[in-house]
Design an enzyme around this catalytic site. Structure first.
Site, mmCIF file in Angstrom:
data_model
loop_
_atom_site.group_PDB
_atom_site.id
_atom_site.type_symbol
_atom_site.label_atom_id
_atom_site.label_comp_id
_atom_site.label_asym_id
_atom_site.label_seq_id
_atom_site.Cartn_x
_atom_site.Cartn_y
_atom_site.Cartn_z
ATOM 1 N N SER A 10 89.811 55.345 -50.368
ATOM 2 C CA SER A 10 89.423 56.315 -49.344
ATOM 3 C C SER A 10 90.323 57.546 -49.296
ATOM 4 C CB SER A 10 89.400 55.651 -47.965
ATOM 5 O OG SER A 10 90.698 55.260 -47.577
ATOM 6 N N HIS B 277 95.224 56.957 -43.764
ATOM 7 C CA HIS B 277 94.311 58.098 -43.680
ATOM 8 C C HIS B 277 95.052 59.328 -43.189
ATOM 9 C CE1 HIS B 277 90.185 55.854 -43.605
ATOM 10 N NE2 HIS B 277 90.752 55.858 -44.790
ATOM 11 N N ASP C 50 87.061 58.631 -38.704
ATOM 12 C CA ASP C 50 87.258 57.192 -38.512
ATOM 13 C C ASP C 50 86.853 56.668 -37.136
ATOM 14 O OD1 ASP C 50 88.301 57.104 -41.053
ATOM 15 O OD2 ASP C 50 90.388 57.134 -40.397
#
Length: 176
Positions: A54, A92, A119
């Site tokens: 990701s 992230h 998210d």
């Protein structure tokens, strides 16, 4: 002959005790180093492995990240590791921060670089924003591909047991 056999038996016991103490020292040293890193970095987990794609192209699966956490406010564009109750932490990028003036807390919105959407659906709490208390640390450095051993041992536990068995056998059979 009795004295020689007794002496050999005593020497054998000393070797076993010596090896057990050496193994204990290695394990203790690793734990001391880990706890020292926790104190120095201010992060409950100073080293994490990237488990998904990701964050590509910045970080790839298997990269090891070094984390640091201090009292400085979290800012947009920083790469953070958070865990809001999951089994595994998530790496992230912060895309938005809403600071609350009254208590100096912040609500944070994150997104993986390779993901299309933020998210909000990932957060386990009922909120659509991540609370600052769930941030484990900011990424301050990385080693590419070094974490693949961890991923392989997690995906295929038999390899972990083979490695641990081989290390144990090495300790037992080594003659210092």
């Amino acid at each position: 002959m009795g004295w020689i056999e007794e002496n050999m038996k005593s020497t054998h016991i000393r070797q076993i005790v010596s090896q057990a103490i050496s193994l204990g020292m290695v394990i203790s040293s690793a734990l001391i180093i880990w706890k020292g890193l926790i104190c120095i970095t201010g992060s409950e987990s100073p080293v994490v492995v990237v488990l998904s794609g990701s964050m590509e192209p910045g970080f790839k699966r298997g990269d090891i990240l070094f984390l640091y956490m201090n009292k400085d406010p979290i800012r947009a564009r920083q790469i953070v590791v958070f865990n809001d109750g999951r089994d595994v932490p998530i790496v992230h990028r912060v895309i938005e921060v809403h600071e609350q003036r009254d208590n100096k807390e912040a609500d944070i919105l994150t997104k993986g670089d390779a993901n299309l959407y933020d998210d909000r659906m990932l957060y386990t709490s009922s909120n659509r924003w991540l609370q600052q208390k769930y941030i484990m640390g900011r990424a301050v450095g990385f080693l590419p591909y070094v974490g693949w051993l961890t991923i392989i041992m997690t995906d295929k536990p038999i390899i972990k047991y083979i490695l641990l068995g081989a290390l144990g056998l090495l300790v037992i059979t080594s003659k210092e």
